[in-house]
Design a protein around this motif. Structure first.
Motif, mmCIF file in Angstrom:
data_model
loop_
_atom_site.group_PDB
_atom_site.id
_atom_site.type_symbol
_atom_site.label_atom_id
_atom_site.label_comp_id
_atom_site.label_asym_id
_atom_site.label_seq_id
_atom_site.Cartn_x
_atom_site.Cartn_y
_atom_site.Cartn_z
ATOM 1 N N LEU A 199 24.583 37.612 -38.057
ATOM 2 C CA LEU A 199 25.078 38.969 -37.789
ATOM 3 C C LEU A 199 25.818 39.052 -36.446
ATOM 4 C CD1 LEU A 199 21.962 40.890 -39.159
ATOM 5 C CD2 LEU A 199 24.178 40.615 -40.285
ATOM 6 N N SER A 200 25.661 38.036 -35.615
ATOM 7 C CA SER A 200 26.367 38.004 -34.320
ATOM 8 C C SER A 200 27.645 37.173 -34.405
ATOM 9 C CB SER A 200 25.476 37.352 -33.248
ATOM 10 O OG SER A 200 24.216 37.938 -33.237
ATOM 11 N N HIS A 201 27.923 36.633 -35.592
ATOM 12 C CA HIS A 201 29.000 35.651 -35.730
ATOM 13 C C HIS A 201 30.383 36.304 -35.669
ATOM 14 C CE1 HIS A 201 31.224 32.221 -37.398
ATOM 15 N NE2 HIS A 201 30.169 31.508 -37.034
ATOM 16 N N PRO A 232 23.520 40.787 -28.681
ATOM 17 C CA PRO A 232 24.645 40.806 -27.728
ATOM 18 C C PRO A 232 24.826 39.478 -26.984
ATOM 19 C CG PRO A 232 23.365 42.829 -27.574
ATOM 20 C CD PRO A 232 22.627 41.935 -28.532
ATOM 21 N N TYR A 233 23.721 38.816 -26.642
ATOM 22 C CA TYR A 233 23.791 37.518 -25.958
ATOM 23 C C TYR A 233 24.583 36.503 -26.797
ATOM 24 C CZ TYR A 233 21.855 33.007 -24.364
ATOM 25 O OH TYR A 233 21.698 31.717 -23.927
ATOM 26 N N LEU A 234 24.274 36.457 -28.121
ATOM 27 C CA LEU A 234 24.954 35.496 -28.996
ATOM 28 C C LEU A 234 26.410 35.894 -29.252
ATOM 29 C CD1 LEU A 234 22.194 34.792 -31.700
ATOM 30 C CD2 LEU A 234 22.803 33.402 -29.711
ATOM 31 N N GLN A 235 26.691 37.176 -29.119
ATOM 32 C CA GLN A 235 28.078 37.616 -29.317
ATOM 33 C C GLN A 235 28.932 37.313 -28.085
ATOM 34 O OE1 GLN A 235 26.880 41.689 -30.200
ATOM 35 N NE2 GLN A 235 27.755 41.522 -32.254
ATOM 36 N N ALA A 236 28.333 37.510 -26.904
ATOM 37 C CA ALA A 236 29.129 37.437 -25.673
ATOM 38 C C ALA A 236 29.236 36.033 -25.083
ATOM 39 C CB ALA A 236 28.533 38.393 -24.628
#
Ligand SMILES: Cc1cc2nc3c(=O)[nH]c(=O)nc-3n(C[C@H](O)[C@H](O)[C@H](O)COP(=O)(O)OP(=O)(O)OC[C@H]3O[C@@H](n4cnc5c(N)ncnc54)[C@H](O)[C@@H]3O)c2cc1C
Length: 471
Positions: A199-201, A232-236
């Motif tokens: 979902l963060s991809h 948010p960590y995995l997105q940013a």
């Protein structure tokens, strides 16, 4: 009197996964039998338990007792990479070695809708698939003459014998957009972790697939994946690190570079083996090993590793030493390599920057020029798309292109991987890698390395010369 031992199955036909998980969790505080605990539970009580303990207090391991079998069909192989990135789950997918792809079996990324490069993307994928299909009978002819039908072999047996050999070559055309099916067996805790990644991809397909998996999973584990969401960590972090690491892509000097290994690895491994079955401190065990003569050490290693077949892994103490490799191999090979879960694998993004490999059978089938043309086309399309969106561009990259990855694995996992992937029935890309890794491990840890179950019938140089025009 000592209570009688009981062993029985909790029936997943009659108990939902969340109830099974609570049944096991409650044994921690309850003296009741599992059967009695389960009999008192309902789906609502189980949900309330998970809300309080798993979600509220973070006793997340309870969710590992809820297991799901998820069928995923027609996802791109690029999306499957994220789905399969969890090391604590099991996967079986459509094989590029045993199945053939139809001309429209590729993913059309939603990001490209209405984009000026949309048609170019579609044209490139269609061309790759056309060439793949045209290559199948031509490469088959080459393989058939190399491996003729034996007098004692019927046609069907022979076809089975040569099929994977020519399909193995033709898979180099297939882009990462190629669609595949995958069966996933996963516990709810690992699934939640996977969903967070999905979902963060950055790719819409991966996020949509994550949402669909979450929705179907919620029908059987309503509470345990309810809160899985984008992180948010995995997105940013990935875009930040990509920016920090900006530079010109160059090929590595060595396609299988052993970057690091443990100092005194063999002493450490042997000391760990003695330590495990003694009451010595580790330092005592280390000194004991250090005091052995070469012959005594060899005899010890012989007892530990000398009588194993490929189905009997060595004892776990061999995990105390490890090796770090930087490897570069074709994407088709990488896709198989990534299935080994007991190692740390850091792949670089899929791109065309490291060039492409050419199987020898392509030339033998008279396809050299057309293969190069279609690979150049894929390269150009990738580069045009990458300026706009490198993640979407990766869909168009064929299996022929090289991928670089960092691997950290311990001796025990190396032993398994090398035995499995140097075997005669493995793909030649993986056989080449397994042989070279074995050679490197043997060079720095010869005492242990001599017992690797590496296929003695070929070397990586022979594999390279026999199967690759350009590796
Ligand atoms: C001849 C051949 C054909 C193949 N065909 C296909 C195919 O058609 N489709 C496909 O999807 N894959 C295929 N594979 C890949 C295969 O299914 C494995 O995923 C891959 O070889 C990784 O190896 P591994 O599972 O032994 O273990 P690794 O992941 O390397 O783990 C090392 C060891 O740890 C243990 N282990 C790791 N995870 C678990 C777990 N969850 N449960 C229990 N034990 C575990 C096992 O002992 C395992 O051997 C094929 C492999 C071979 C060799």
């Amino acid at each position: 009197m000592c209570p009688e031992r009981q062993v029985y199955l909790l029936d997943p036909q009659s108990l939902p996964p969340e109830t099974i998980a609570v049944t096991f969790a409650k044994t921690s505080r309850s003296p009741q039998s599992f059967r009695d605990i389960a009999a008192e539970l309902t789906a609502e009580k189980s949900a309330a338990f998970h809300e309080k303990w798993v979600v509220g207090y973070g006793h997340a391991s309870v969710a590992e007792h809820a297991v799901l079998h998820i069928a995923v069909e027609n996802a791109s192989r690029l999306a499957i990479e994220t789905l399969e990135s969890c090391r604590l789950a099991s996967y079986t997918e459509k094989s590029t070695r045993y199945q053939k792809w139809g001309s429209e079996d590729f993913f059309h990324p939603p990001e490209l809708a209405g984009h000026p490069l949309e048609n170019r993307y579609l044209e490139t994928c269609r061309t790759l698939f056309e060439h793949y299909q045209q290559a199948l009978p031509k490469v088959r002819e080459v393989i058939a003459s190399e491996y003729p039908c034996q007098p004692d072999e019927d046609e069907a047996t022979w076809e089975r014998r040569i099929r994977s050999k020519y399909v193995d070559v033709c898979r180099f055309y297939l882009p990462a957009a190629a669609l595949a099916n995958v069966g996933v067996t996963i516990n709810a805790r690992a699934l939640e972790h996977t969903l967070r990644k999905m979902l963060s991809h950055p790719l819409e397909e991966v996020r949509a697939l994550g949402t669909e998996i979450k929705n179907v999973a919620r029908s059987v584990v309503p509470t345990l994946v309810k809160y899985a969401d984008a992180v948010p960590y995995l997105q940013a972090l990935p875009p930040f690190l990509a920016q920090e690491a900006e530079g010109t892509p160059i090929a590595s000097d060595d396609w299988c570079h052993l970057i690091a290994w443990d100092a005194e690895a063999e002493t450490l491994a042997l000391a760990a083996c003695l330590f495990r079955y003694s009451h010595l401190t580790f330092e005592q065990a280390r000194k004991k090993v250090a005091a052995l003569t070469v012959e005594e050490k060899t005899a010890l290693v012989q007892r530990i590793l000398g009588n194993l077949d490929r189905f009997t892994p060595p004892i776990r103490e061999l995990e105390h030493i490890g090796y770090t490799f930087e490897v570069t191999l074709d994407q088709g090979g990488y896709f198989e390599l990534k299935r080994h879960r007991m190692m740390t694998l850091s792949p670089q993004p899929l791109s065309t920057y490291l060039g492409y490999t050419i199987p020898r059978a392509i030339e033998a089938a008279g396809l050299y020029d057309s293969y190069n043309r279609v690979m150049e086309m894929a390269d150009q399309t990738y580069r045009a798309l990458a300026v706009w969106n490198p993640e979407v561009a990766a869909y168009v990259v064929p299996n022929a292109f090289r991928r670089r990855a960092l691997i950290r694995l311990n001796f025990r996992q190396a032993w398994h991987l090398i035995a499995l992937r140097s075997a005669a029935n493995a793909h030649f890309s993986l056989r080449r890698l397994a042989q070279r890794m074995a050679e490197r491990i043997q060079a720095v840890t010869p005492l242990l390395g001599q017992f690797l179950l590496v296929n003695p019938d070929e070397t990586w140089q022979q594999i390279e010369a026999r199967y690759f025009l350009r590796a």
